[in-house]
Design a protein around this motif. Structure first.
Motif, mmCIF file in Angstrom:
data_model
loop_
_atom_site.group_PDB
_atom_site.id
_atom_site.type_symbol
_atom_site.label_atom_id
_atom_site.label_comp_id
_atom_site.label_asym_id
_atom_site.label_seq_id
_atom_site.Cartn_x
_atom_site.Cartn_y
_atom_site.Cartn_z
ATOM 1 N N TYR A 43 4.031 43.864 1.336
ATOM 2 C CA TYR A 43 3.084 43.202 2.027
ATOM 3 C C TYR A 43 2.242 44.324 2.973
ATOM 4 O O TYR A 43 2.578 45.135 3.546
ATOM 5 N N VAL A 44 0.804 44.264 2.741
ATOM 6 C CA VAL A 44 -0.001 45.224 3.149
ATOM 7 C C VAL A 44 -0.907 45.001 4.138
ATOM 8 O O VAL A 44 -2.138 45.617 4.126
ATOM 9 N N GLY A 45 -0.367 44.297 5.309
ATOM 10 C CA GLY A 45 -0.807 44.626 6.674
ATOM 11 C C GLY A 45 -1.893 43.544 6.970
ATOM 12 O O GLY A 45 -2.131 42.383 6.500
ATOM 13 N N ASP A 48 -4.030 41.525 4.584
ATOM 14 C CA ASP A 48 -3.181 40.857 3.609
ATOM 15 C C ASP A 48 -2.895 39.110 4.119
ATOM 16 O O ASP A 48 -2.014 39.196 5.190
ATOM 17 N N ARG A 49 -3.384 38.353 3.624
ATOM 18 C CA ARG A 49 -3.540 36.863 4.282
ATOM 19 C C ARG A 49 -1.856 36.370 4.168
ATOM 20 O O ARG A 49 -1.545 35.593 4.841
ATOM 21 N N ALA A 50 -0.975 36.950 3.356
ATOM 22 C CA ALA A 50 0.148 36.561 3.040
ATOM 23 C C ALA A 50 1.093 37.172 4.292
ATOM 24 O O ALA A 50 2.268 36.847 4.152
ATOM 25 N N ALA A 51 0.673 38.310 4.658
ATOM 26 C CA ALA A 51 1.317 39.173 5.685
ATOM 27 C C ALA A 51 1.759 38.502 6.826
ATOM 28 O O ALA A 51 0.716 37.930 7.613
ATOM 29 N N HIS A 52 2.942 38.832 7.671
ATOM 30 C CA HIS A 52 3.068 38.077 9.028
ATOM 31 C C HIS A 52 2.176 38.770 9.913
ATOM 32 O O HIS A 52 2.077 38.216 11.223
ATOM 33 N N PRO A 93 0.941 47.867 10.252
ATOM 34 C CA PRO A 93 1.950 46.613 9.874
ATOM 35 C C PRO A 93 2.118 46.374 8.689
ATOM 36 O O PRO A 93 1.685 45.293 8.137
ATOM 37 N N GLN A 94 2.876 46.998 7.838
ATOM 38 C CA GLN A 94 3.083 46.986 6.253
ATOM 39 C C GLN A 94 4.601 46.847 5.934
ATOM 40 O O GLN A 94 5.342 47.484 6.865
ATOM 41 N N GLY A 95 5.001 46.335 4.914
ATOM 42 C CA GLY A 95 6.478 46.256 4.909
ATOM 43 C C GLY A 95 6.670 45.872 3.495
ATOM 44 O O GLY A 95 5.874 45.421 2.571
ATOM 45 N N ASP A 175 -5.844 30.871 -0.773
ATOM 46 C CA ASP A 175 -6.580 32.115 -1.049
ATOM 47 C C ASP A 175 -6.293 32.757 -2.254
ATOM 48 O O ASP A 175 -5.105 33.630 -2.444
ATOM 49 N N PRO A 176 -7.232 32.468 -3.223
ATOM 50 C CA PRO A 176 -6.566 32.941 -4.539
ATOM 51 C C PRO A 176 -6.423 34.393 -4.797
ATOM 52 O O PRO A 176 -5.747 34.882 -5.491
#
Length: 212
Positions: A43-45, A48-52, A93-95, A175-176
């Motif tokens: 998850y790249v920060g 990234d729409r999928a990242a927290h 904030p990535q993880g 978000d494709p």
């Protein structure tokens, strides 16, 4: 290799890929429960729409992502807990979410923790894995990996035949771009990968076997 050099100063997707084949363990105070990492998502920060942490969201709940690489970000959804490790420098904030492991040690205890589930159902998903470890709270959130009962063997890893990059699980098709981005990495042919089909399981579980 030390935690800082592994989890900082290289792309998060590269870190996720490099975690495959390494042993993740948890010391419950009585024994070591462990398994080989076979599936991990990057998850790249803030982009990234999928990242927290998308769009700079920050709260007590996701603070672990904002800490320096090697900090645990343990979060919960419903009754399940998830194991994430922050990557990159502080405030970037990535993880990486560890999605599945192939059990190595403490298997009988894992079965008890999973209420009798056996085989691939033991740890073939991120919530299942943490339940198998006996995790029932966010107690170790915000702890450094080396200051927690968790450990990842950063000096040794199993040889893998083939790693496949796939879209992440549960990312909205609204978000494709991010839904289709190949940021989930799996050991091809391993039966503990969360959504593997029976026909794709390899006898060697996707690892290069040696005669030693």
């Amino acid at each position: 290799m030390d935690t800082n050099s592994f989890f900082i100063n290289r792309p998060t997707a590269e870190i996720a890929r490099d975690l495959l084949g390494r042993t993740l363990s948890f010391d419950n105070g009585q024994e070591i429960l462990s398994g080989t990492i076979v599936e991990a998502e990057a998850y790249v920060g803030v982009k990234d729409r999928a990242a927290h942490s998308y769009n700079g969201r920050r709260s007590q709940a996701n603070e672990g992502l904002y800490r320096a690489g090697g900090t645990l970000y343990i979060y919960s959804q419903r009754q399940y807990f998830f194991f994430d490790v922050a990557t990159q420098k502080e405030d970037e904030p990535q993880g990486v979410l560890i999605r599945a492991i192939e059990p190595e040690t403490g298997i009988e205890t894992m079965i008890k923790n999973r209420h009798g589930k056996i085989g691939t159902l033991l740890t073939n998903g991120p919530g299942k894995m943490m339940q198998a470890f006996g995790i029932t709270s966010r107690k170790w959130d915000l702890h450094r990996l080396e200051d927690s009962p968790f450990a990842i063997d950063l000096n040794n890893k199993k040889d893998i035949e083939k790693i496949i990059a796939l879209p992440r699980v549960g990312v909205s098709q609204a978000d494709p771009y991010w839904a289709k981005k190949n940021l989930r990495f799996i050991v091809s042919g391993n039966p503990y990968v969360s959504d593997i089909k029976k026909k794709d399981i390899k006898e060697n579980h996707g690892f290069i076997l040696t005669n030693n």
